[in-house]
Scaffold this motif. Structure first.
Motif, PDB file in Angstrom:
ATOM      1  N   LEU A  22      -2.038  18.373   0.075  1.00  0.00           N
ATOM      2  CA  LEU A  22      -3.414  17.894  -0.004  1.00  0.00           C
ATOM      3  C   LEU A  22      -3.506  16.442   0.463  1.00  0.00           C
ATOM      4  O   LEU A  22      -4.442  16.070   1.182  1.00  0.00           O
ATOM      5  N   ALA A  23      -2.534  15.618   0.092  1.00  0.00           N
ATOM      6  CA  ALA A  23      -2.530  14.221   0.545  1.00  0.00           C
ATOM      7  C   ALA A  23      -2.483  14.153   2.067  1.00  0.00           C
ATOM      8  O   ALA A  23      -3.217  13.361   2.680  1.00  0.00           O
ATOM      9  N   CYS A  24      -1.674  14.983   2.697  1.00  0.00           N
ATOM     10  CA  CYS A  24      -1.586  15.005   4.162  1.00  0.00           C
ATOM     11  C   CYS A  24      -2.891  15.477   4.799  1.00  0.00           C
ATOM     12  O   CYS A  24      -3.354  14.901   5.789  1.00  0.00           O
ATOM     13  N   LEU A  26      -5.962  15.356   3.479  1.00  0.00           N
ATOM     14  CA  LEU A  26      -6.991  14.331   3.301  1.00  0.00           C
ATOM     15  C   LEU A  26      -6.764  13.138   4.220  1.00  0.00           C
ATOM     16  O   LEU A  26      -7.701  12.610   4.813  1.00  0.00           O
ATOM     17  N   ARG A  27      -5.512  12.712   4.337  1.00  0.00           N
ATOM     18  CA  ARG A  27      -5.219  11.567   5.196  1.00  0.00           C
ATOM     19  C   ARG A  27      -5.575  11.861   6.648  1.00  0.00           C
ATOM     20  O   ARG A  27      -6.107  11.003   7.354  1.00  0.00           O
ATOM     21  N   SER A  28      -5.304  13.090   7.099  1.00  0.00           N
ATOM     22  CA  SER A  28      -5.617  13.435   8.495  1.00  0.00           C
ATOM     23  C   SER A  28      -7.123  13.427   8.762  1.00  0.00           C
ATOM     24  O   SER A  28      -7.550  13.277   9.900  1.00  0.00           O
ATOM     25  N   SER A  29      -7.932  13.557   7.707  1.00  0.00           N
ATOM     26  CA  SER A  29      -9.389  13.567   7.889  1.00  0.00           C
ATOM     27  C   SER A  29      -9.996  12.162   7.901  1.00  0.00           C
ATOM     28  O   SER A  29     -11.176  12.004   8.204  1.00  0.00           O
ATOM     29  N   LEU A  30      -9.207  11.138   7.594  1.00  0.00           N
ATOM     30  CA  LEU A  30      -9.721   9.770   7.525  1.00  0.00           C
ATOM     31  C   LEU A  30      -9.877   9.146   8.902  1.00  0.00           C
ATOM     32  O   LEU A  30      -9.047   9.347   9.780  1.00  0.00           O
ATOM     33  N   LYS A  31     -10.925   8.339   9.062  1.00  0.00           N
ATOM     34  CA  LYS A  31     -11.094   7.565  10.296  1.00  0.00           C
ATOM     35  C   LYS A  31     -10.067   6.438  10.326  1.00  0.00           C
ATOM     36  O   LYS A  31      -9.442   6.187  11.345  1.00  0.00           O
ATOM     37  N   ASP A  32      -9.900   5.761   9.191  1.00  0.00           N
ATOM     38  CA  ASP A  32      -8.941   4.664   9.061  1.00  0.00           C
ATOM     39  C   ASP A  32      -7.753   5.150   8.231  1.00  0.00           C
ATOM     40  O   ASP A  32      -7.838   5.237   7.006  1.00  0.00           O
ATOM     41  N   LYS A  33      -6.650   5.458   8.887  1.00  0.00           N
ATOM     42  CA  LYS A  33      -5.467   6.007   8.209  1.00  0.00           C
ATOM     43  C   LYS A  33      -4.868   5.021   7.196  1.00  0.00           C
ATOM     44  O   LYS A  33      -4.183   5.424   6.269  1.00  0.00           O
ATOM     45  N   ASP A  34      -5.120   3.725   7.357  1.00  0.00           N
ATOM     46  CA  ASP A  34      -4.619   2.736   6.402  1.00  0.00           C
ATOM     47  C   ASP A  34      -5.384   2.782   5.084  1.00  0.00           C
ATOM     48  O   ASP A  34      -4.989   2.142   4.114  1.00  0.00           O
ATOM     49  N   GLY A  35      -6.462   3.541   5.048  1.00  0.00           N
ATOM     50  CA  GLY A  35      -7.258   3.682   3.829  1.00  0.00           C
ATOM     51  C   GLY A  35      -6.670   4.681   2.852  1.00  0.00           C
ATOM     52  O   GLY A  35      -7.261   4.987   1.822  1.00  0.00           O
ATOM     53  N   ALA A  36      -5.497   5.209   3.173  1.00  0.00           N
ATOM     54  CA  ALA A  36      -4.789   6.134   2.277  1.00  0.00           C
ATOM     55  C   ALA A  36      -3.416   5.542   2.007  1.00  0.00           C
ATOM     56  O   ALA A  36      -2.684   5.205   2.931  1.00  0.00           O
ATOM     57  N   TYR A  37      -3.086   5.416   0.733  1.00  0.00           N
ATOM     58  CA  TYR A  37      -1.802   4.812   0.393  1.00  0.00           C
ATOM     59  C   TYR A  37      -1.351   5.251  -0.992  1.00  0.00           C
ATOM     60  O   TYR A  37      -2.166   5.566  -1.856  1.00  0.00           O
ATOM     61  N   GLU A  38      -0.039   5.297  -1.184  1.00  0.00           N
ATOM     62  CA  GLU A  38       0.540   5.586  -2.490  1.00  0.00           C
ATOM     63  C   GLU A  38       0.423   4.301  -3.299  1.00  0.00           C
ATOM     64  O   GLU A  38       0.846   3.242  -2.846  1.00  0.00           O
ATOM     65  N   ILE A  39      -0.177   4.371  -4.448  1.00  0.00           N
ATOM     66  CA  ILE A  39      -0.536   3.186  -5.218  1.00  0.00           C
ATOM     67  C   ILE A  39       0.661   2.283  -5.517  1.00  0.00           C
ATOM     68  O   ILE A  39       0.555   1.065  -5.463  1.00  0.00           O
ATOM     69  N   TYR A  53      -1.905   8.804  -5.043  1.00  0.00           N
ATOM     70  CA  TYR A  53      -2.349   8.465  -3.697  1.00  0.00           C
ATOM     71  C   TYR A  53      -3.832   8.133  -3.748  1.00  0.00           C
ATOM     72  O   TYR A  53      -4.629   8.911  -4.260  1.00  0.00           O
ATOM     73  N   LYS A  54      -4.205   6.978  -3.231  1.00  0.00           N
ATOM     74  CA  LYS A  54      -5.598   6.517  -3.218  1.00  0.00           C
ATOM     75  C   LYS A  54      -6.183   6.717  -1.827  1.00  0.00           C
ATOM     76  O   LYS A  54      -5.533   6.421  -0.833  1.00  0.00           O
ATOM     77  N   GLU A  57     -11.716   5.691   1.573  1.00  0.00           N
ATOM     78  CA  GLU A  57     -12.925   6.224   2.210  1.00  0.00           C
ATOM     79  C   GLU A  57     -13.671   7.203   1.299  1.00  0.00           C
ATOM     80  O   GLU A  57     -14.886   7.286   1.320  1.00  0.00           O
ATOM     81  N   TYR A  58     -12.935   7.946   0.496  1.00  0.00           N
ATOM     82  CA  TYR A  58     -13.536   8.925  -0.418  1.00  0.00           C
ATOM     83  C   TYR A  58     -13.635   8.401  -1.851  1.00  0.00           C
ATOM     84  O   TYR A  58     -14.159   9.083  -2.726  1.00  0.00           O
ATOM     85  N   ASN A  59     -13.077   7.206  -2.094  1.00  0.00           N
ATOM     86  CA  ASN A  59     -13.035   6.643  -3.438  1.00  0.00           C
ATOM     87  C   ASN A  59     -12.452   7.656  -4.429  1.00  0.00           C
ATOM     88  O   ASN A  59     -13.006   7.915  -5.491  1.00  0.00           O
ATOM     89  N   CYS A  60     -11.337   8.259  -4.039  1.00  0.00           N
ATOM     90  CA  CYS A  60     -10.702   9.256  -4.916  1.00  0.00           C
ATOM     91  C   CYS A  60      -9.203   8.997  -4.979  1.00  0.00           C
ATOM     92  O   CYS A  60      -8.636   8.317  -4.120  1.00  0.00           O
ATOM     93  N   THR A  61      -8.620   9.533  -6.012  1.00  0.00           N
ATOM     94  CA  THR A  61      -7.179   9.438  -6.214  1.00  0.00           C
ATOM     95  C   THR A  61      -6.656  10.836  -6.499  1.00  0.00           C
ATOM     96  O   THR A  61      -7.260  11.572  -7.277  1.00  0.00           O
ATOM     97  N   ILE A  62      -5.555  11.196  -5.858  1.00  0.00           N
ATOM     98  CA  ILE A  62      -4.874  12.441  -6.227  1.00  0.00           C
ATOM     99  C   ILE A  62      -3.493  12.051  -6.726  1.00  0.00           C
ATOM    100  O   ILE A  62      -2.818  11.208  -6.152  1.00  0.00           O
ATOM    101  N   GLU A  63      -3.108  12.657  -7.845  1.00  0.00           N
ATOM    102  CA  GLU A  63      -1.881  12.268  -8.522  1.00  0.00           C
ATOM    103  C   GLU A  63      -1.011  13.487  -8.802  1.00  0.00           C
ATOM    104  O   GLU A  63      -1.506  14.598  -8.888  1.00  0.00           O
ATOM    105  N   PHE A  64       0.266  13.223  -8.962  1.00  0.00           N
ATOM    106  CA  PHE A  64       1.211  14.265  -9.364  1.00  0.00           C
ATOM    107  C   PHE A  64       1.991  13.756 -10.564  1.00  0.00           C
ATOM    108  O   PHE A  64       2.440  12.604 -10.577  1.00  0.00           O
TER     109      PHE A  64
END
Length: 160
Positions: A22-24, A26-39, A53-54, A57-64
């Protein structure tokens, strides 16, 4: 659906793989790839017990969170004085207080309950600190799930 939300995957490596996929996606859908990062800044996703992972662009976090049984793993002393791995079915896992506040929780635990360690009796299950060795694994799975569900209902969460 994920905008402004916190999504937590809880379980074993199967859920870690879903989290990573899911992180991959979501990241592929971002315009700015630097907007996704492991906290925490981690780059390796196979050895730690939790990741977040924050997605700015979506103001969301997915965690494991690694929690193969959802209940607390424990060590107990056997009658001959050796330590035995066990499960405390009456106590939630140690990380549950962190993931309980997520907006959406996806959990997976079934794989570990069918693992060869459990049926062969190498891992004892305990309920209120008393050994429960005569019951089938399906009973223990249900008990751990009901404990998890009970804790969430008491805190006002909806379980689907």
């Amino acid at each position: 659906m994920l905008r402004g939300k916190r999504l937590a995957f809880v379980g074993d490596s199967l859920n870690r793989n879903m989290w990573e996929s899911l992180a991959c996606i979501l990241r592929s859908s971002l315009k700015d790839k630097d907007g996704a990062y492991e906290i925490t800044g981690r780059k390796e996703f196979k050895h730690a017990n939790s990741y977040a992972y924050k997605f700015s662009e979506y103001n969301c976090t997915i965690e494991f969170f690694r929690s193969p049984f959802l209940v607390q793993e424990w060590e107990a002393m056997s009658s001959n004085g050796t330590r035995k791995e066990s499960l405390r079915l009456d106590v939630m896992d140690r990380v549950s207080s962190i993931y309980k506040t997520a907006d959406v929780i996806v959990f997976n635990t079934g794989h570990w309950w069918t693992h060869e360690k459990t049926p062969k009796g190498k891992r004892q299950q305990f309920l209120h600190s008393l050994p429960c060795l005569c019951l089938p694994n399906s009973w223990f799975v249900k008990k751990s799930f009901f404990k998890w569900q009970e804790d969430f209902y008491q805190e006002g969460h909806q379980v689907h």
